[in-house]
Design a protein around this motif. Structure first.
Motif, PDB file in Angstrom:
ATOM      1  N   ASN A   1       0.823  -1.196   0.000  1.00  0.00           N
ATOM      2  CA  ASN A   1       0.000   0.000   0.000  1.00  0.00           C
ATOM      3  C   ASN A   1       0.861   1.251   0.000  1.00  0.00           C
ATOM      4  OD1 ASN A   1      -2.343   1.575   0.293  1.00  0.00           O
ATOM      5  ND2 ASN A   1      -1.974   1.710   2.475  1.00  0.00           N
ATOM      6  N   ILE A   2       1.882   1.244   0.858  1.00  0.00           N
ATOM      7  CA  ILE A   2       2.724   2.423   0.952  1.00  0.00           C
ATOM      8  C   ILE A   2       3.513   2.632  -0.341  1.00  0.00           C
ATOM      9  CG2 ILE A   2       4.734   3.371   2.143  1.00  0.00           C
ATOM     10  CD1 ILE A   2       3.582   2.184   4.689  1.00  0.00           C
ATOM     11  N   GLN A   3       3.995   1.543  -0.908  1.00  0.00           N
ATOM     12  CA  GLN A   3       4.731   1.689  -2.162  1.00  0.00           C
ATOM     13  C   GLN A   3       3.845   2.244  -3.258  1.00  0.00           C
ATOM     14  OE1 GLN A   3       6.335  -2.338  -2.374  1.00  0.00           O
ATOM     15  NE2 GLN A   3       8.349  -1.412  -2.555  1.00  0.00           N
ATOM     16  N   ASN A   4       2.603   1.821  -3.256  1.00  0.00           N
ATOM     17  CA  ASN A   4       1.676   2.340  -4.255  1.00  0.00           C
ATOM     18  C   ASN A   4       1.403   3.809  -4.070  1.00  0.00           C
ATOM     19  OD1 ASN A   4       0.319   1.032  -6.429  1.00  0.00           O
ATOM     20  ND2 ASN A   4      -0.085  -0.590  -4.948  1.00  0.00           N
TER      21      ASN A   4
ATOM     22  N   SER B   1      11.932   0.830 -14.562  1.00  0.00           N
ATOM     23  CA  SER B   1      12.181   2.270 -14.590  1.00  0.00           C
ATOM     24  C   SER B   1      11.406   2.907 -15.737  1.00  0.00           C
ATOM     25  CB  SER B   1      13.667   2.567 -14.723  1.00  0.00           C
ATOM     26  OG  SER B   1      14.102   2.372 -16.049  1.00  0.00           O
ATOM     27  N   PHE B   2      11.306   2.200 -16.858  1.00  0.00           N
ATOM     28  CA  PHE B   2      10.533   2.733 -17.974  1.00  0.00           C
ATOM     29  C   PHE B   2       9.067   2.867 -17.588  1.00  0.00           C
ATOM     30  CE2 PHE B   2      14.211   2.742 -20.101  1.00  0.00           C
ATOM     31  CZ  PHE B   2      14.433   1.960 -21.220  1.00  0.00           C
ATOM     32  N   VAL B   3       8.550   1.798 -17.013  1.00  0.00           N
ATOM     33  CA  VAL B   3       7.132   1.806 -16.647  1.00  0.00           C
ATOM     34  C   VAL B   3       6.858   2.907 -15.630  1.00  0.00           C
ATOM     35  CG1 VAL B   3       5.314   0.481 -15.527  1.00  0.00           C
ATOM     36  CG2 VAL B   3       6.805  -0.629 -17.171  1.00  0.00           C
TER      37      VAL B   3
ATOM     38  N   THR C   1      -2.522   4.749 -13.811  1.00  0.00           N
ATOM     39  CA  THR C   1      -1.240   4.783 -13.118  1.00  0.00           C
ATOM     40  C   THR C   1      -1.122   3.639 -12.126  1.00  0.00           C
ATOM     41  OG1 THR C   1      -2.157   6.331 -11.515  1.00  0.00           O
ATOM     42  CG2 THR C   1      -0.889   7.260 -13.320  1.00  0.00           C
ATOM     43  N   PHE C   2      -2.243   3.234 -11.531  1.00  0.00           N
ATOM     44  CA  PHE C   2      -2.202   2.158 -10.555  1.00  0.00           C
ATOM     45  C   PHE C   2      -1.696   0.874 -11.188  1.00  0.00           C
ATOM     46  CE2 PHE C   2      -3.261   0.228  -6.642  1.00  0.00           C
ATOM     47  CZ  PHE C   2      -3.842  -0.997  -6.911  1.00  0.00           C
ATOM     48  N   VAL C   3      -2.259   0.566 -12.344  1.00  0.00           N
ATOM     49  CA  VAL C   3      -1.835  -0.658 -13.029  1.00  0.00           C
ATOM     50  C   VAL C   3      -0.343  -0.599 -13.341  1.00  0.00           C
ATOM     51  CG1 VAL C   3      -2.026  -1.889 -15.212  1.00  0.00           C
ATOM     52  CG2 VAL C   3      -4.077  -1.246 -13.985  1.00  0.00           C
ATOM     53  N   MET C   4       0.097   0.542 -13.865  1.00  0.00           N
ATOM     54  CA  MET C   4       1.511   0.648 -14.211  1.00  0.00           C
ATOM     55  C   MET C   4       2.399   0.545 -12.973  1.00  0.00           C
ATOM     56  SD  MET C   4       1.560   3.344 -17.264  1.00  0.00           S
ATOM     57  CE  MET C   4       2.695   2.286 -18.091  1.00  0.00           C
ATOM     58  N   ASN C   5       1.946   1.161 -11.882  1.00  0.00           N
ATOM     59  CA  ASN C   5       2.763   1.110 -10.670  1.00  0.00           C
ATOM     60  C   ASN C   5       2.899  -0.303 -10.134  1.00  0.00           C
ATOM     61  OD1 ASN C   5       2.975   3.839 -10.810  1.00  0.00           O
ATOM     62  ND2 ASN C   5       1.379   4.256  -9.306  1.00  0.00           N
ATOM     63  N   ILE C   6       1.812  -1.051 -10.169  1.00  0.00           N
ATOM     64  CA  ILE C   6       1.872  -2.446  -9.702  1.00  0.00           C
ATOM     65  C   ILE C   6       2.888  -3.213 -10.538  1.00  0.00           C
ATOM     66  CG2 ILE C   6       0.599  -4.588  -9.521  1.00  0.00           C
ATOM     67  CD1 ILE C   6      -0.478  -2.996  -7.488  1.00  0.00           C
ATOM     68  N   VAL C   7       2.805  -3.006 -11.850  1.00  0.00           N
ATOM     69  CA  VAL C   7       3.756  -3.701 -12.731  1.00  0.00           C
ATOM     70  C   VAL C   7       5.185  -3.316 -12.366  1.00  0.00           C
ATOM     71  CG1 VAL C   7       4.567  -3.813 -15.111  1.00  0.00           C
ATOM     72  CG2 VAL C   7       2.133  -3.949 -14.637  1.00  0.00           C
ATOM     73  N   ALA C   8       5.415  -2.022 -12.182  1.00  0.00           N
ATOM     74  CA  ALA C   8       6.770  -1.564 -11.884  1.00  0.00           C
ATOM     75  C   ALA C   8       7.262  -2.152 -10.561  1.00  0.00           C
ATOM     76  CB  ALA C   8       6.820  -0.041 -11.840  1.00  0.00           C
TER      77      ALA C   8
ATOM     78  N   LEU D   1       8.217  -5.727 -10.934  1.00  0.00           N
ATOM     79  CA  LEU D   1       9.482  -5.914 -11.651  1.00  0.00           C
ATOM     80  C   LEU D   1      10.664  -5.597 -10.741  1.00  0.00           C
ATOM     81  CD1 LEU D   1       8.579  -4.417 -15.109  1.00  0.00           C
ATOM     82  CD2 LEU D   1       9.148  -6.781 -14.599  1.00  0.00           C
ATOM     83  N   VAL D   2      10.542  -4.550  -9.956  1.00  0.00           N
ATOM     84  CA  VAL D   2      11.636  -4.195  -9.055  1.00  0.00           C
ATOM     85  C   VAL D   2      11.864  -5.313  -8.053  1.00  0.00           C
ATOM     86  CG1 VAL D   2      12.337  -2.657  -7.192  1.00  0.00           C
ATOM     87  CG2 VAL D   2      11.363  -1.721  -9.262  1.00  0.00           C
ATOM     88  N   ARG D   3      10.769  -5.837  -7.545  1.00  0.00           N
ATOM     89  CA  ARG D   3      10.892  -6.931  -6.586  1.00  0.00           C
ATOM     90  C   ARG D   3      11.630  -8.102  -7.224  1.00  0.00           C
ATOM     91  NH1 ARG D   3       5.853  -7.384  -3.027  1.00  0.00           N
ATOM     92  NH2 ARG D   3       6.821  -5.502  -2.264  1.00  0.00           N
ATOM     93  N   LYS D   4      11.293  -8.330  -8.496  1.00  0.00           N
ATOM     94  CA  LYS D   4      11.897  -9.467  -9.190  1.00  0.00           C
ATOM     95  C   LYS D   4      13.403  -9.314  -9.281  1.00  0.00           C
ATOM     96  CE  LYS D   4      11.417 -11.204 -13.678  1.00  0.00           C
ATOM     97  NZ  LYS D   4      10.674 -11.279 -14.930  1.00  0.00           N
ATOM     98  N   TYR D   5      13.865  -8.139  -9.687  1.00  0.00           N
ATOM     99  CA  TYR D   5      15.320  -8.054  -9.846  1.00  0.00           C
ATOM    100  C   TYR D   5      16.010  -8.011  -8.509  1.00  0.00           C
ATOM    101  CZ  TYR D   5      16.470  -3.050  -9.017  1.00  0.00           C
ATOM    102  OH  TYR D   5      16.694  -1.810  -8.471  1.00  0.00           O
ATOM    103  N   ARG D   6      15.326  -7.466  -7.502  1.00  0.00           N
ATOM    104  CA  ARG D   6      15.954  -7.461  -6.181  1.00  0.00           C
ATOM    105  C   ARG D   6      16.094  -8.857  -5.635  1.00  0.00           C
ATOM    106  NH1 ARG D   6      13.863  -2.062  -3.625  1.00  0.00           N
ATOM    107  NH2 ARG D   6      15.283  -0.666  -4.693  1.00  0.00           N
TER     108      ARG D   6
END
Lengths: 341, 279, 306
Positions: free
Chosen positions: B104-107, C218-220, C287-294, C297-302
């Protein structure tokens, strides 16, 4: 262990510094409020009646005005001058558009409503239902001006029919050549008032025959400055707004003469006052809440605005009232103040 | 193509990438300073706005921005730090509700600022009936930067090695004592840096304040419960006026704003460097 | 963590430390504020949006190409606004994505520590400039500049706004991409060098592919921020809804519409007022959809490298 203690000491300093920074910011803001203006910060700042300073040297209080962006600069100019006479009265002027202003006015949120058209029946009904009684004051005249870019050298005068052709709801006019085949094929870039604007209501009523009827594919804004920027930036630009905006920007804009059936007439102070600039001359109003007159600062402000109307109008580049119009406004004002007691 | 030529060209392309950004930054700064410096004078700081550019200033806006900054610090730091402490020190990370909280916070950190403006309009201005007052502006900006403060504080807390905690527990400290007397003090530089950086972002925000209705013309000094305008809004208003002098005034206000931001950022970085510790 | 508090032999009498519970309560309440914010946003957007869609068909809204909600007759087709947003985003992306990635590659693979120590703060400065300043720059400098070099742009146009927005987004793309590339282990690079690769080859064939999920993130994220950006488009792009792919024309973005309408005072509860929320909800969903995707992806590379 000594090293640890020193670091802890440093941490506390940081914490202290941060809190200090925060308080310092708030304190600076508060203190800069005093001195200079001598205005206390204990104004609650709501729109209910505030007490005047008992036996003090001047009036104090807050007056809220909102509404037309055509009339707004007039009220603002009046407020600036009034401040020199009564520095403790705070006047705020919003520009939500004539319609938007009335909505706030009839909710009781504002004391004064600036309007570039008379109040509509529906709006009056809402005010009545809410128990808001008001007085209408004409404060200036206006010659609603149609402007083009300074570099536009092919047109000096347009007829009402031509304007209608450009602005009517289903208009497909895209180029100046569509308006008159003798004009060059320059893209017509349209700028104008937004739908909450009294200027919009008035223009569409006079030109298109019905209030609110207009093509929608133009750059619309409640803020007439937007129209100025737009038209002065496009060679094929065309826009409309109140006379004062043209006067302010004569170096970048050209005003068109309008042919209302009796020949081309240019917008000007005389032509607006003597009625030859038709159909686009109109009155400008300030509506005042009757109840607000029981507050001396409101009465004082309106009185000041009317007494100095010609001066203010000229300074803000509006068309001043004629003598009869001014007389009527003053009489209405005196009656309203009497009523409020 | 020879390898070194290809390598050289590639390197050039990369430098170009960096170059464009900085070139525009440089041009922007030069342009703003060229336009605004002549108007950056005492009048700007002491006078209220006016229709006459000769005497127009930005005093109410400056004061309001200072107020907003102070209120923001007072609101975001406690709430942000406590939330971060909860998430880092207390929350059981396997629980679904805590994971949800994190997501939630990240969003929220990525939600556009104008949506926060809509939130403020709906709930604070209309809903709670606060009206278009400075306090509402401060509250909305708080919500806007809270996620970044939380995230930065969490990083700071995470950087404190676990051995510090374990040592304190071993000596019999309760959880709160461990946090308040060992972990938090060690994390304060990181928290301070993060908070000040978030603050500087909030001070430059315009969109949420527009939605809350920072008014057109106010000539008096704002109070917390009164109508207000802020430095970014003042810039916005001056930019829209067609007369050239007002655009120059806008540039002067921008210099002022950038000055405030630069000071804040420099302070934050100074804290970060001065109190950086290696474990 | 709960288990460790009070771990060890119980040497004293069982006295509950209520203070600890109070503290925990206070902390949890603070954490709930962020939950309340999200709930608030959802309610603030979707309740009025729902009411809006009682009057206006959602199909008309999403497919109509005429956005003139305040005129007679009113049209509520949001595509003009969406098109405006997407066009300016496309221009911005064309600038920000390559330049941001290029900057990131340079910072990560080519720059010495000293240079990086100077460039990274410089990028942070760029990132710290408020968008209103960029908006001012777009209107007063970029638009006249474009006209001077012969591009016939309208006074308000998408191109200026897009270019400036692109530069504004470079730090976003660059810093996240650089993080991702920095997470790629040294061994991968060393192995490639050992096999005789050039720097170019290492950068383009080893590091970038390895960091691709972070780079795409980062693109997303950059695109999401472009979609949600308000001030640059409000000042420089225009307020004339326009369905076009020509960035030299004026157009209106979703965010600009929301800001312009919200700033004027529309009566609460009117259809006009609700358009703010209908468009706002659309914006939020995008923006919500894009943020979830981003974030994913960040979680994945971490995860992969840490």
């Amino acid at each position: 262990m000594a090293g640890t203690r020193r670091k802890t000491h440093g941490m506390r300093q940081i914490a202290k510094k941060s809190i200090l920074l925060a308080l310092l910011l708030v304190l600076t803001a508060a203190l800069s409020g005093c001195g200079g203006d001598g205005r206390g910060d204990d104004e609650a700042g709501d729109t209910t009646t505030t007490e005047t300073s008992a036996g003090g040297e001047g009036l104090s209080g807050r007056i809220q005005a909102d509404g037309s962006s055509t009339v707004g600069p007039f009220t603002t100019a009046a407020a600036e001058r009034f401040r020199e006479v009564e520095p403790d009265v705070q006047v705020t002027v919003g520009v939500s558009g004539t319609g938007g202003g009335f909505e706030r006015f009839c909710r009781g949120e504002t004391d004064l409503s600036n309007a570039s058209r008379p109040i509509k029946d529906e709006e009056a009904a809402i005010c009545k239902d809410a128990g808001i009684e008001y007085v209408e004051f004409q404060v200036a005249n206006d010659a609603l001006t149609v402007v083009v870019n300074k570099d536009n050298d092919w047109v000096d005068c347009l007829t009402v029919e031509q304007l209608k052709m450009i602005w009517e709801p289903a208009s497909k006019v895209k180029s100046w050549q569509d308006v008159d085949p003798k004009f060059p094929d320059e893209k017509l870039a349209l700028f104008g008032a937004g739908t909450d604007s009294g200027t919009f209501d008035y223009f569409t009523d006079e030109i298109n025959g019905e209030e609110g009827a207009s093509r929608s594919d133009y750059s619309a804004s409640e803020d007439d400055n937007n129209t100025v920027t737009g038209v002065s930036g496009e060679k094929g630009g065309l826009g409309y707004f109140g006379f004062s905006y043209f006067e302010e920007n004569q170096d970048t804009l050209k005003a068109l003469e309008i042919d209302g059936g009796d020949g081309c007439v240019a917008p000007s102070v005389e032509n607006a006052q003597n009625g030859t600039y038709t159909p686009l001359s109109r009155p400008l109003f300030i509506y005042a809440k009757k109840k607000s007159f029981s507050r001396p600062e409101v009465a004082a402000f309106v009185e000041y605005a009317l007494n100095n109307e010609t001066e203010i109008a000229e300074a803000a580049q509006y068309v001043p009232l004629t003598d009869e119009q001014l007389e009527k406004a003053t009489t209405d004002f005196e009656a309203a103040v009497e009523e409020a007691g | 193509m020879s390898r070194s030529l290809k390598g050289g060209l590639f390197r050039l392309a990369l430098l170009f990438s960096l170059g464009v950004g900085f070139l525009m930054l440089g041009t922007l700064l030069v342009d703003v300073f060229k336009d605004g410096l002549p108007y950056l004078d005492k009048t700007l700081l002491t006078n209220p706005p006016s229709v006459d550019p000769e005497i127009a200033g930005a005093r109410p806006a400056i004061i309001a921005t200072l107020y907003l900054g102070g209120l923001l610090l007072l609101f975001t730091v406690p709430i942000g730090v406590f939330t971060a402490i909860y998430l880092e020190e207390y929350a059981d990370k396997t629980r679904w509700y805590n994971r949800l909280l994190e997501i939630n916070i990240q969003n929220l950190a990525a939600v556009p600022s104008i949506v926060y403006g809509i939130l403020g309009l709906a709930f604070l201005v209309r809903g709670l009936g606060l009206g278009r007052v400075l306090l509402a502006g401060a509250m909305i900006l708080t919500l806007l930067v809270l996620p970044t403060v939380i995230i930065a504080s969490r990083e700071a807390l995470r950087a404190v090695p676990d051995s510090i905690r374990q040592g304190a527990y071993a000596l019999g400290a309760t959880q709160w004592q461990v946090v308040s007397r060992q972990v938090l003090p060690a994390a304060i530089p990181g928290i301070a840096t993060g908070s000040i950086l978030s603050l500087s972002r909030a001070i430059g925000e315009t969109a949420p304040l527009i939605m809350i209705g920072a008014v057109t013309y106010i000539a008096f000094d704002p109070t917390i419960l009164g109508p207000f305008t802020a430095l970014p809004i003042q810039i916005y208003q001056y930019v829209r006026l067609p007369q050239d002098e007002f655009k120059l005034l806008a540039a002067a206000c921008i210099i002022l704003l950038l000055g405030i931001l630069l000071t804040l950022n420099a302070f934050a970085i100074w804290i970060r460097n001065r109190y950086r510790r290696t474990w | 963590m709960d288990a460790t508090a009070g771990a060890g032999p119980r040497l004293r009498a069982r006295r509950r430390r209520y203070g600890e519970d109070v503290v925990k309560g206070v902390l949890a309440v603070c954490a709930l504020i962020s939950v309340a914010t999200t709930v608030g946003i959802v309610i603030a957007l979707f309740v009025p949006a729902y009411e809006f869609f009682q009057d206006i068909s959602i199909v008309d809204f999403l497919t109509g190409t005429d956005w003139s909600p305040l005129f007679e007759p009113a049209h509520f087709g949001v595509l003009q606004l969406v098109a405006g947003t997407l066009l300016v985003t496309a221009v911005a992306a064309l600038v920000a994505l390559p330049l941001g990635l290029g900057s990131a590659i340079f910072l990560s693979e080519y720059a010495s520590d000293r240079v990086r120590g100077f460039l990274k703060p410089a990028l942070e400065i760029l990132a710290g400039i408020p968008t209103i300043v960029f908006g001012y720059f777009a209107l007063t400098f970029v638009t006249p500049l474009l006209r001077d070099i012969g591009i016939q742009v309208d006074i308000f146009n998408t191109l200026s706004a897009g270019l400036v927005m692109g530069v504004y987004l470079i730090p976003t793309v660059a810093s996240l991409s650089e993080d991702a590339m920095g997470a790629v282990p040294r061994d991968l690079r060393d192995g490639a060098y050992a096999l005789g690769s050039t720097k170019v080859q290492v950068a383009t064939r080893i590091v970038v592919p390895a960091a691709v999920s972070g780079i795409v993130a980062s693109f997303v994220l950059g695109i999401s921020r472009a979609i949600g950006e308000t001030m640059i488009v409000l000042i420089a792009m225009g307020q004339q809804p326009n369905l076009t792919v020509d960035p030299r024309e004026a157009a209106e973005a979703m965010t600009a519409f929301i800001a312009a309408t919200g700033a004027g005072d529309v009566p609460t509860g009117s259809l006009e007022y609700k358009t703010i929320f209908a468009v706002g909800a659309t914006l939020f969903l995008m923006t919500f959809v894009m943020n979830i995707v981003a974030i994913r992806l960040v979680r994945k590379y971490r995860e992969v490298y840490e």
